[in-house]
Scaffold this active site. Structure first.
Site, mmCIF file in Angstrom:
data_model
loop_
_atom_site.group_PDB
_atom_site.id
_atom_site.type_symbol
_atom_site.label_atom_id
_atom_site.label_comp_id
_atom_site.label_asym_id
_atom_site.label_seq_id
_atom_site.Cartn_x
_atom_site.Cartn_y
_atom_site.Cartn_z
ATOM 1 N N LYS A 76 0.926 -1.334 -0.023
ATOM 2 C CA LYS A 76 0.104 -0.032 0.077
ATOM 3 C C LYS A 76 0.912 1.342 -0.084
ATOM 4 O O LYS A 76 1.814 1.353 0.867
ATOM 5 C CB LYS A 76 -0.963 0.013 1.332
ATOM 6 C CG LYS A 76 -1.991 -0.859 1.409
ATOM 7 C CD LYS A 76 -3.180 -0.689 2.294
ATOM 8 C CE LYS A 76 -2.538 -0.538 3.653
ATOM 9 N NZ LYS A 76 -3.482 -0.246 4.558
ATOM 10 N N GLU A 94 -5.822 -2.394 10.333
ATOM 11 C CA GLU A 94 -6.182 -1.292 10.530
ATOM 12 C C GLU A 94 -6.678 -0.710 11.851
ATOM 13 O O GLU A 94 -7.237 0.269 12.333
ATOM 14 C CB GLU A 94 -7.302 -0.725 9.501
ATOM 15 C CG GLU A 94 -6.792 -0.633 8.208
ATOM 16 C CD GLU A 94 -6.216 0.764 7.897
ATOM 17 O OE1 GLU A 94 -7.082 1.841 8.172
ATOM 18 O OE2 GLU A 94 -5.270 0.853 7.389
#
Ligand code: NAD
Length: 354
Positions: free
Chosen positions: A128, A228
């Site tokens: 990412k 996350e």
């Protein structure tokens, strides 16, 4: 993706990079350059460096504008499809350089040379890459996996303590959210943060914790969303003008998420205590700095980049919450649950008043 971890590999950086490519653009954190520049830019590396582009490691400078300027400089200096982008710096430099590597000619080779604990133990193994928007963290991004990662723990010898502690938070997150069996080891290493002989083990603890998950879900779109944990509130706090590093912002995000899970009757008082005690022992301050604007933070939370991953009603946000230590609550196979804005407002109030 090959990852080499070796004390002193910095002395052979040019030769190590040459295994991949002989024509490079180096994107380097300007603080790292000022401290380590002479050691990094040996004649060997200098001779293959087409351009050296310094950037400021500040979340306000992690923007599309900076990526655009770097891409323009790459073109102006004659970069080709065969040119590799080398990131030298922390997670921020890695993300910005990763954007450049992924966008230049639709993708060129990318090498990460991380210089913070967080980057060495966590961000370098992710595909990412992203930059911030005025509306929130990491809203514009791509997937571009590094082709090679070269880690020399010696860089940590000049890292400020706050950044050590922030890096350790991501290891704490792995243990709290999905690898409870790593809790004891994580606690043990926290007490060794200032001890250079343990740095390599600490880096491996972070990499192994995350790598297992990425093997199933490289794009962090399913089970990988659990990474996350603490980030929904953490990212929104990180962009406040209050001098909070990424890791510490995530730590406050996890403490808030633990409260919400407690109020729902999912986590016990003991589970919340485990969060607080682990995070505190990692060196995170007990209280948020003054100056947080809850309305602004809430606006950013509502624009979080996980929006759309699960079905939500108006007035809800998707967050990673735990049902027990190491056990995220799931919705349709994803470790994400709908959370009412009111629960988040109360958790923010708790953080601010605590
Ligand atoms: N791609 C991912 O999966 C991923 C994962 C985690 C974090 N991130 C991103 O990483 C960023 C945070 O990274 P970070 O914590 O490494 O912070 P950072 O890159 O902002 O660096 C933190 C500070 O340390 C300084 N620094 C770096 N190396 C140093 C050294 N060796 N000696 C002295 N000072 C040094 C920098 O100049 C900066 O002031 C955030 O933008 C976050 O969004 C990305």
């Amino acid at each position: 993706m090959p990852i080499v971890i070796e004390n002193g590999i910095l002395d052979r950086l040019g030769a190590e990079i040459l295994r991949i490519c002989s024509d490079v653009v180096v994107v380097i954190d300007e603080t790292v350059e000022s401290i380590w520049g002479k050691k990094i830019f040996t004649p060997e590396l200098t001779s293959m460096t087409r351009a050296k582009l310094s950037i400021l490691a500040d979340e306000r400078a992690k923007t599309m504008q900076v990526v655009n300027d770097l891409l323009t400089r790459c073109i102006e200096t004659g970069a080709m499809r065969t040119t590799a982008i080398i990131a030298v710096g922390g997670g921020l430099t890695g993300n910005v350089a990763g954007m450049v590597a992924g966008l230049l000619y639709r993708g060129v080779q990318f090498v990460q040379v991380p210089t913070t604990l967080l980057a060495m133990s966590d961000s370098v193994i992710s595909a990412k890459q992203a930059v911030n928007s005025p509306n929130g963290k990491n809203l514009f991004g791509i997937f571009h996996r590094p082709d090679h990662v070269i880690i020399d723990p010696c860089f940590l010898s000049t890292l400020p303590f706050e950044e050590f502690s922030g890096g350790m938070v991501e290891c704490c997150k792995n243990a709290l959210a999905f690898r409870a069996e790593l809790l004891d080891e994580t606690r043990k290493f926290i007490h060794r943060l200032g001890d250079p002989p343990y740095w390599e083990d600490i880096i491996c603890l972070g990499i192994e914790g995350k790598r297992q998950l990425l093997a199933f879900d490289e794009r962090e779109a399913g089970v990988g969303i659990v990474l996350e944990y603490g980030h929904t509130i953490g990212h929104a706090l990180e962009l406040e003008d209050i001098d909070l590093c990424h890791g510490h912002a995530v730590a406050f995000g996890m403490r808030a998420a633990a409260r919400i899970a407690r109020w729902r009757g999912w986590l016990s008082d003991q589970d919340v205590f485990i969060h607080d005690e682990l995070i505190k022992s990692a060196g995170v301050p007990d209280c948020l700095p003054n100056g947080v604007d809850p309305k602004r933070v809430l606006r950013r939370i509502q624009l979080d980049n996980k929006r759309g991953r699960i079905r939500l009603n108006t007035g809800q946000v998707g967050m990673v919450l735990l049902q027990a230590i190491g056990q995220p609550a799931m919705t349709d196979g994803n470790p994400l649950v709908p959370v009412d804005i009111q629960e988040i407002v109360e958790a923010l109030q708790w953080l601010i008043n605590h």
